[in-house]
Design an enzyme around this catalytic site. Structure first.
Site, PDB file in Angstrom:
ATOM      1  N   LYS A 186      -2.809   4.719   2.128  1.00  0.00           N
ATOM      2  CA  LYS A 186      -1.843   3.578   2.610  1.00  0.00           C
ATOM      3  C   LYS A 186      -2.176   2.529   1.552  1.00  0.00           C
ATOM      4  CE  LYS A 186      -4.734   3.428   6.423  1.00  0.00           C
ATOM      5  NZ  LYS A 186      -5.666   4.326   6.171  1.00  0.00           N
ATOM      6  N   ARG A 226      -4.190  -0.648  14.803  1.00  0.00           N
ATOM      7  CA  ARG A 226      -5.107   0.693  15.006  1.00  0.00           C
ATOM      8  C   ARG A 226      -5.397   0.977  16.224  1.00  0.00           C
ATOM      9  NH1 ARG A 226      -7.398   0.133   9.525  1.00  0.00           N
ATOM     10  NH2 ARG A 226      -8.976   1.795   9.127  1.00  0.00           N
ATOM     11  N   ARG A 242     -13.638   8.668  -4.058  1.00  0.00           N
ATOM     12  CA  ARG A 242     -12.878   7.399  -4.203  1.00  0.00           C
ATOM     13  C   ARG A 242     -14.013   6.378  -5.019  1.00  0.00           C
ATOM     14  NH1 ARG A 242     -10.015   4.014   0.270  1.00  0.00           N
ATOM     15  NH2 ARG A 242     -12.121   4.405   1.188  1.00  0.00           N
ATOM     16  N   ARG A 266     -17.500   2.804  -2.200  1.00  0.00           N
ATOM     17  CA  ARG A 266     -17.378   1.848  -0.835  1.00  0.00           C
ATOM     18  C   ARG A 266     -18.407   2.259   0.070  1.00  0.00           C
ATOM     19  NH1 ARG A 266     -11.303   1.239   1.556  1.00  0.00           N
ATOM     20  NH2 ARG A 266     -12.398   1.703   3.721  1.00  0.00           N
ATOM     21  N   ARG A 269     -15.261   7.712  10.826  1.00  0.00           N
ATOM     22  CA  ARG A 269     -14.032   7.065  10.827  1.00  0.00           C
ATOM     23  C   ARG A 269     -12.653   7.990  11.213  1.00  0.00           C
ATOM     24  NH1 ARG A 269     -14.320   5.740   4.605  1.00  0.00           N
ATOM     25  NH2 ARG A 269     -12.277   4.739   4.807  1.00  0.00           N
TER      26      ARG A 269
HETATM   27  P1  AP5 Z   1      -6.492   4.832  -0.543  1.00  0.00           P
HETATM   28  O1  AP5 Z   1      -4.923   4.361  -0.941  1.00  0.00           O
HETATM   29  O2  AP5 Z   1      -7.436   4.112  -0.720  1.00  0.00           O
HETATM   30  O3  AP5 Z   1      -6.257   5.299   1.244  1.00  0.00           O
HETATM   31  P2  AP5 Z   1      -6.150   4.419   2.212  1.00  0.00           P
HETATM   32  O4  AP5 Z   1      -5.489   5.225   3.336  1.00  0.00           O
HETATM   33  O5  AP5 Z   1      -5.926   2.926   2.023  1.00  0.00           O
HETATM   34  O6  AP5 Z   1      -7.727   4.642   2.764  1.00  0.00           O
HETATM   35  P3  AP5 Z   1      -8.877   3.789   3.294  1.00  0.00           P
HETATM   36  O7  AP5 Z   1     -10.372   4.389   3.255  1.00  0.00           O
HETATM   37  O8  AP5 Z   1      -8.899   2.305   2.719  1.00  0.00           O
HETATM   38  O9  AP5 Z   1      -8.316   3.326   4.937  1.00  0.00           O
HETATM   39  P4  AP5 Z   1      -9.154   3.060   5.987  1.00  0.00           P
HETATM   40  O10 AP5 Z   1      -8.020   2.979   6.974  1.00  0.00           O
HETATM   41  O11 AP5 Z   1     -10.216   3.870   6.388  1.00  0.00           O
HETATM   42  O12 AP5 Z   1      -9.956   1.793   5.562  1.00  0.00           O
HETATM   43  P5  AP5 Z   1      -9.487   0.291   5.789  1.00  0.00           P
HETATM   44  O13 AP5 Z   1      -9.926  -0.188   4.308  1.00  0.00           O
HETATM   45  O14 AP5 Z   1      -8.148  -0.100   6.427  1.00  0.00           O
HETATM   46  O15 AP5 Z   1      -6.718   6.306  -1.138  1.00  0.00           O
HETATM   47  C1  AP5 Z   1      -7.955   6.994  -0.900  1.00  0.00           C
HETATM   48  C2  AP5 Z   1      -8.350   7.747  -2.191  1.00  0.00           C
HETATM   49  O16 AP5 Z   1      -7.355   8.713  -2.476  1.00  0.00           O
HETATM   50  C3  AP5 Z   1      -8.378   6.585  -3.142  1.00  0.00           C
HETATM   51  O17 AP5 Z   1      -9.299   7.073  -4.147  1.00  0.00           O
HETATM   52  C4  AP5 Z   1      -7.048   7.093  -4.088  1.00  0.00           C
HETATM   53  O18 AP5 Z   1      -6.921   7.057  -5.498  1.00  0.00           O
HETATM   54  C5  AP5 Z   1      -6.743   8.502  -3.784  1.00  0.00           C
HETATM   55  N1  AP5 Z   1      -5.437   8.945  -3.427  1.00  0.00           N
HETATM   56  C6  AP5 Z   1      -4.426   8.041  -2.901  1.00  0.00           C
HETATM   57  N2  AP5 Z   1      -3.348   8.817  -2.923  1.00  0.00           N
HETATM   58  C7  AP5 Z   1      -3.423   9.918  -3.543  1.00  0.00           C
HETATM   59  C8  AP5 Z   1      -2.670  11.078  -3.469  1.00  0.00           C
HETATM   60  N3  AP5 Z   1      -1.331  11.326  -3.373  1.00  0.00           N
HETATM   61  N4  AP5 Z   1      -3.122  12.317  -4.364  1.00  0.00           N
HETATM   62  C9  AP5 Z   1      -4.842  12.218  -4.284  1.00  0.00           C
HETATM   63  N5  AP5 Z   1      -5.626  11.299  -4.140  1.00  0.00           N
HETATM   64  C10 AP5 Z   1      -4.915  10.232  -3.686  1.00  0.00           C
HETATM   65  O19 AP5 Z   1     -10.668  -0.381   6.753  1.00  0.00           O
HETATM   66  C11 AP5 Z   1     -11.932  -0.132   6.786  1.00  0.00           C
HETATM   67  C12 AP5 Z   1     -12.562  -0.826   7.984  1.00  0.00           C
HETATM   68  O20 AP5 Z   1     -12.306  -2.049   8.293  1.00  0.00           O
HETATM   69  C13 AP5 Z   1     -12.430   0.021   9.028  1.00  0.00           C
HETATM   70  O21 AP5 Z   1     -13.207   1.380   9.274  1.00  0.00           O
HETATM   71  C14 AP5 Z   1     -12.749  -0.796  10.466  1.00  0.00           C
HETATM   72  O22 AP5 Z   1     -13.923  -1.007  10.637  1.00  0.00           O
HETATM   73  C15 AP5 Z   1     -12.027  -2.012   9.734  1.00  0.00           C
HETATM   74  N6  AP5 Z   1     -10.697  -2.296  10.176  1.00  0.00           N
HETATM   75  C16 AP5 Z   1      -9.839  -2.477   9.048  1.00  0.00           C
HETATM   76  N7  AP5 Z   1      -8.658  -2.736   9.969  1.00  0.00           N
HETATM   77  C17 AP5 Z   1      -8.911  -2.669  11.091  1.00  0.00           C
HETATM   78  C18 AP5 Z   1      -8.023  -3.114  12.416  1.00  0.00           C
HETATM   79  N8  AP5 Z   1      -6.980  -3.044  12.354  1.00  0.00           N
HETATM   80  N9  AP5 Z   1      -8.533  -2.951  13.425  1.00  0.00           N
HETATM   81  C19 AP5 Z   1     -10.011  -2.682  13.569  1.00  0.00           C
HETATM   82  N10 AP5 Z   1     -10.912  -2.589  12.521  1.00  0.00           N
HETATM   83  C20 AP5 Z   1     -10.117  -2.602  11.187  1.00  0.00           C
END
Ligand code: AP5
Length: 215
Positions: free
Chosen positions: A16, A89, A128, A161, A172
């Site tokens: 994402k 979410r 990552r 991270r 997660r």
């Molecule tokens: P990346 O692009 O970083 O993936 P992502 O979907 O953004 O993953 P996140 O781990 O950031 O999502 P998340 O939803 O768990 O965490 P968030 O930060 O939102 O890609 C991942 C890896 O794969 C990278 O190394 C990239 O290079 C690689 N990659 C990408 N595309 C690829 C491809 N096509 N092929 C191969 N490799 C690829 O949230 C973190 C925490 O914050 C949550 O756990 C929660 O505690 C809190 N939080 C955030 N938002 C909310 C909300 N709305 N409500 C409540 N709590 C929240």
């Protein structure tokens, strides 16, 4: 004026953030990543950061009221199309977002679901690495930095991270399946959902998303 407001939905590590960054830059949209905002708040030791830190370390969701307040603030003065990365979410967040967007007359064009199987997620997230200075994101398997664990952009040593360890990744994923996956039906019923295969090369995924944007 064309409506260019999107939600990027999908499991942790689906890509994402990667896709939101590329698409926002390319098409002049604003990327609003709740994960990035929360991590910055934790780093700066703000009230929000102190509140969110424990939930994030455990791989659990920060409470809905806090997240809805945060998004309302982010959308207060928005004057461009936007991508919401990682929000909503829960169904409660989605309902709150609907109300907010209706009040502001900012309809969504589509909700892009990046579909990636759990085994691939575990592989991706374990590999990552992120730059603590400029925020660049790498993957030791798919998109490694040129020099061993050093950021190509600013030369800083990359880090993992805190929530990218095996136990928290599993938590997660559980949280995603229980609390976030119901949004798939929620947005399908509103005829906003577009499912995109999130496996394969990032460039191909960007192209598939662009087809939706210009449809
Ligand atoms: P990346 O692009 O970083 O993936 P992502 O979907 O953004 O993953 P996140 O781990 O950031 O999502 P998340 O939803 O768990 O965490 P968030 O930060 O939102 O890609 C991942 C890896 O794969 C990278 O190394 C990239 O290079 C690689 N990659 C990408 N595309 C690829 C491809 N096509 N092929 C191969 N490799 C690829 O949230 C973190 C925490 O914050 C949550 O756990 C929660 O505690 C809190 N939080 C955030 N938002 C909310 C909300 N709305 N409500 C409540 N709590 C929240």
């Amino acid at each position: 004026m064309a409506i260019l407001n999107f939600v990027f939905l999908g499991p942790p590590g689906a890509g994402k953030g990667t896709q939101a960054e590329i698409i926002a830059k390319k098409h002049g949209l604003v990327k609003i990543s709740t994960g990035d905002i929360l991590r910055e708040a934790v780093k700066n030791g703000t009230e929000l950061g102190k509140l969110a830190d424990g939930y994030m370390k455990r791989g659990e969701l920060v409470p809905d009221e806090i997240m809805l307040g945060l998004i309302e603030e982010q959308l207060a003065n928005i004057d461009k199309g936007f991508i919401l990365d990682g929000f909503p979410r829960t169904v409660k967040q989605a309902e709150g977002l609907d109300e907010l967007l209706q009040k502001k007359q900012l309809p969504l064009k589509a909700v892009i679901l990046l579909d990636v199987p759990d085994e691939e997620i575990v592989k991706r997230l374990s590999a990552r690495r992120v730059c603590p200075n400029c925020g660049a994101v790498y993957n030791l398997l798919y998109n490694p930095p040129k020099n061993d664990e050093i950021c190509d952009v600013c030369g800083t040593k990359l880090v993992q991270r805190k929530d990218d360890n095996p136990e928290t990744i599993k938590r997660r994923l559980d949280v995603y399946h229980k609390q976030t996956a119901p949004l798939i039906d929620y947005y399908r019923a509103k005829e906003l959902l577009v499912k995109i295969d999130g496996t394969g090369k990032p460039e191909a995924i960007t192209e598939a998303i662009e087809e939706v944007i210009f449809k």
